[in-house]
Scaffold this motif. Structure first.
Motif, mmCIF file in Angstrom:
data_model
loop_
_atom_site.group_PDB
_atom_site.id
_atom_site.type_symbol
_atom_site.label_atom_id
_atom_site.label_comp_id
_atom_site.label_asym_id
_atom_site.label_seq_id
_atom_site.Cartn_x
_atom_site.Cartn_y
_atom_site.Cartn_z
ATOM 1 N N GLY B 178 0.803 -1.222 0.000
ATOM 2 C CA GLY B 178 0.000 0.000 0.000
ATOM 3 C C GLY B 178 0.834 1.270 0.000
ATOM 4 N N ASN B 179 2.143 1.136 0.193
ATOM 5 C CA ASN B 179 3.006 2.331 0.236
ATOM 6 C C ASN B 179 3.387 2.836 -1.148
ATOM 7 N N GLU B 180 3.556 4.140 -1.262
ATOM 8 C CA GLU B 180 4.053 4.749 -2.490
ATOM 9 C C GLU B 180 5.574 4.614 -2.507
ATOM 10 N N LEU B 181 6.140 4.323 -3.672
ATOM 11 C CA LEU B 181 7.592 4.171 -3.792
ATOM 12 C C LEU B 181 8.308 5.458 -3.410
ATOM 13 N N GLU B 182 7.687 6.575 -3.810
ATOM 14 C CA GLU B 182 8.291 7.887 -3.638
ATOM 15 C C GLU B 182 8.642 8.192 -2.178
ATOM 16 N N TYR B 183 7.805 7.710 -1.252
ATOM 17 C CA TYR B 183 7.987 8.059 0.149
ATOM 18 C C TYR B 183 8.723 6.974 0.941
ATOM 19 N N THR B 184 9.194 5.930 0.261
ATOM 20 C CA THR B 184 9.916 4.865 0.964
ATOM 21 C C THR B 184 11.360 5.314 1.196
ATOM 22 N N ASP B 185 11.918 5.018 2.368
ATOM 23 C CA ASP B 185 13.294 5.461 2.629
ATOM 24 C C ASP B 185 14.281 4.680 1.750
ATOM 25 N N GLU B 186 15.460 5.277 1.553
ATOM 26 C CA GLU B 186 16.439 4.739 0.600
ATOM 27 C C GLU B 186 16.890 3.324 0.930
ATOM 28 N N VAL B 187 17.180 3.090 2.220
ATOM 29 C CA VAL B 187 17.728 1.787 2.601
ATOM 30 C C VAL B 187 16.714 0.680 2.291
ATOM 31 N N THR B 188 15.467 0.923 2.668
ATOM 32 C CA THR B 188 14.422 -0.074 2.432
ATOM 33 C C THR B 188 14.265 -0.327 0.929
ATOM 34 N N LEU B 189 14.240 0.777 0.162
ATOM 35 C CA LEU B 189 14.053 0.655 -1.279
ATOM 36 C C LEU B 189 15.233 -0.105 -1.891
ATOM 37 N N GLY B 190 16.452 0.241 -1.453
ATOM 38 C CA GLY B 190 17.655 -0.437 -1.949
ATOM 39 C C GLY B 190 17.597 -1.928 -1.661
ATOM 40 N N ARG B 191 17.235 -2.270 -0.420
ATOM 41 C CA ARG B 191 17.160 -3.682 -0.043
ATOM 42 C C ARG B 191 16.090 -4.408 -0.839
ATOM 43 N N SER B 192 14.968 -3.691 -1.080
ATOM 44 C CA SER B 192 13.853 -4.356 -1.764
ATOM 45 C C SER B 192 14.219 -4.653 -3.219
ATOM 46 N N ILE B 193 15.168 -3.871 -3.773
ATOM 47 C CA ILE B 193 15.613 -4.171 -5.141
ATOM 48 C C ILE B 193 16.616 -5.332 -5.128
ATOM 49 N N MET B 194 17.551 -5.274 -4.156
ATOM 50 C CA MET B 194 18.529 -6.366 -4.053
ATOM 51 C C MET B 194 17.845 -7.710 -3.807
ATOM 52 N N ASN B 195 16.857 -7.704 -2.923
ATOM 53 C CA ASN B 195 16.203 -8.963 -2.552
ATOM 54 C C ASN B 195 14.911 -9.170 -3.325
ATOM 55 N N ARG B 196 14.906 -8.795 -4.594
ATOM 56 C CA ARG B 196 13.686 -8.939 -5.389
ATOM 57 C C ARG B 196 13.313 -10.413 -5.531
ATOM 58 N N ILE B 197 12.046 -10.685 -5.749
ATOM 59 C CA ILE B 197 11.576 -12.070 -5.850
ATOM 60 C C ILE B 197 10.965 -12.310 -7.227
ATOM 61 N N PRO B 198 10.950 -13.567 -7.683
ATOM 62 C CA PRO B 198 10.335 -13.864 -8.976
ATOM 63 C C PRO B 198 8.896 -13.359 -8.998
ATOM 64 N N PHE B 199 8.487 -12.702 -10.110
ATOM 65 C CA PHE B 199 7.155 -12.114 -10.200
ATOM 66 C C PHE B 199 6.056 -13.148 -9.962
ATOM 67 N N GLU B 200 6.294 -14.372 -10.434
ATOM 68 C CA GLU B 200 5.266 -15.414 -10.277
ATOM 69 C C GLU B 200 4.943 -15.643 -8.801
ATOM 70 N N SER B 201 5.982 -15.617 -7.949
ATOM 71 C CA SER B 201 5.719 -15.946 -6.543
ATOM 72 C C SER B 201 4.986 -14.798 -5.837
ATOM 73 N N SER B 202 5.060 -13.585 -6.407
ATOM 74 C CA SER B 202 4.321 -12.477 -5.795
ATOM 75 C C SER B 202 2.837 -12.591 -6.107
ATOM 76 N N LEU B 203 2.499 -13.375 -7.126
ATOM 77 C CA LEU B 203 1.090 -13.541 -7.502
ATOM 78 C C LEU B 203 0.351 -14.455 -6.534
ATOM 79 N N LYS B 204 1.109 -15.287 -5.827
ATOM 80 C CA LYS B 204 0.483 -16.289 -4.963
ATOM 81 C C LYS B 204 -0.224 -15.673 -3.763
#
Lengths: 205, 205
Positions: B178-204
């Motif tokens: 529910g969060n907007e990307l724009e307002y997410t802090d840098e560290v969290t955003l950086g980590r969320s890119i490094m630890n990205r997950i396969p798109f299929e598993s996000s659909l589950k």
């Protein structure tokens, strides 16, 4: 909220009955008590029990007291013919903190508010009127909230004692000390102009 | 603050020992209790006393419980070889509310924080390491706060069980649903890119 313990749940539920304390805050407080020594909880519980069971209300001014007559009413150095009418025990404490009043108090226990189901008979008004009618009071100072309910209560009491030989006054309403004129609301500003005081008397305080 | 009653003062003082409750709030709460029926105060006091005296901590997971073994540990339908390591009882409740975890918990009772004088020996770490070394645990999920203290605690436990045949994982860190990307802090955003997950598993989910 699912609790792993009925005892915890009961404590949280009781705690969250207090005004302004929700379930989450109650849980935080209760878990804090669990982390502290046993003594702290026992002292809190017994302080509350003792207070509820043993506290008295002064038979003259209805302030909270440990004795039949509160310390203020029993103090011979206070001017007993000036009475300051307040809503609540907290108001007595607030006025006492200013050290600007040396008379006695009368605690109404609320203000007339039909919306909340509080009528004149729910307040300590009769005992105040009786006190005034005995003729030993010179001045009555109304120090209630500056709201519609406060004004209604002031006016109701005033009507009851209108025929008595007594001076009635109300605390000054005006801009707060330290406030900028620009940010003061219109009604307060208007009243403060209407009820202006001689400049010399403002130099005294 | 000057009180007109010692009983009131004692109750306010005890109440204001609670975290986040100052003298003024304590007075408001205590005066509220005085206006309510006697019963409410007695029930609050006895709920606190009973809780403090009778509450137990589960001998297996250290969660708060009314019995030797808490309801979660005693439930035969839960997967007993996956353990979720949490700081606090509140975290167990928070995770239980999501209904997404069917294993058992281990409550550390805090996190390693030298600044607050909390070392590894003040926490329930030894019993966790013992449990793992018995070899019946398949996976350990670290669900601690995403702070330096949380990370330190995770790492300390990880070091102790490194040689055991066990899967360790940590809960995902990323942008909140529910969060907007724009307002997410840098560290969290950086980590969320490094630890990205396969798109299929996000659909589950």
């Amino acid at each position: 909220m699912e609790f792993s313990s009925k005892l915890l749940e009961k404590a949280v539920n009781e705690m969250s009955q207090l005004p302004g304390i929700g379930k989450r805050t109650a849980l935080r407080l209760v878990l804090h008590l669990l982390r502290q020594p046993n003594d702290q909880t026992m002292q809190l519980a017994s302080a509350l029990q003792n207070m509820r069971n043993e506290i008295k209300f002064c038979k003259s001014c209805h302030n909270i007291s440990d004795t039949q007559l509160c310390e203020i009413c029993a103090n011979p150095h206070r001017t007993s013919d000036i009475i300051c009418v307040v809503e609540d025990v907290r108001d007595v404490m607030a006025i006492e903190n200013t050290s600007s009043f040396r008379g006695l108090y009368h605690v109404l226990g609320g203000k007339i508010s039909p919306m909340d189901g509080v009528g004149p008979n729910d307040l300590n008004i009769t005992s105040l009127v009786d006190k005034v009618k005995q003729g030993e009071i010179k001045e009555l100072i109304f120090a209630l909230s500056s709201t519609m309910e406060g004004d209604t209560t002031n006016f109701y009491i005033f009507k009851q004692i209108q025929d008595c030989d007594i001076v009635t006054s109300t605390i000054a309403r005006g801009i707060s000390v330290g406030n900028e004129l620009e940010y003061t609301d219109e009604v307060t500003l208007g009243r403060s102009i209407m009820n202006r005081i001689p400049f010399e008397s403002s130099l005294k305080s």
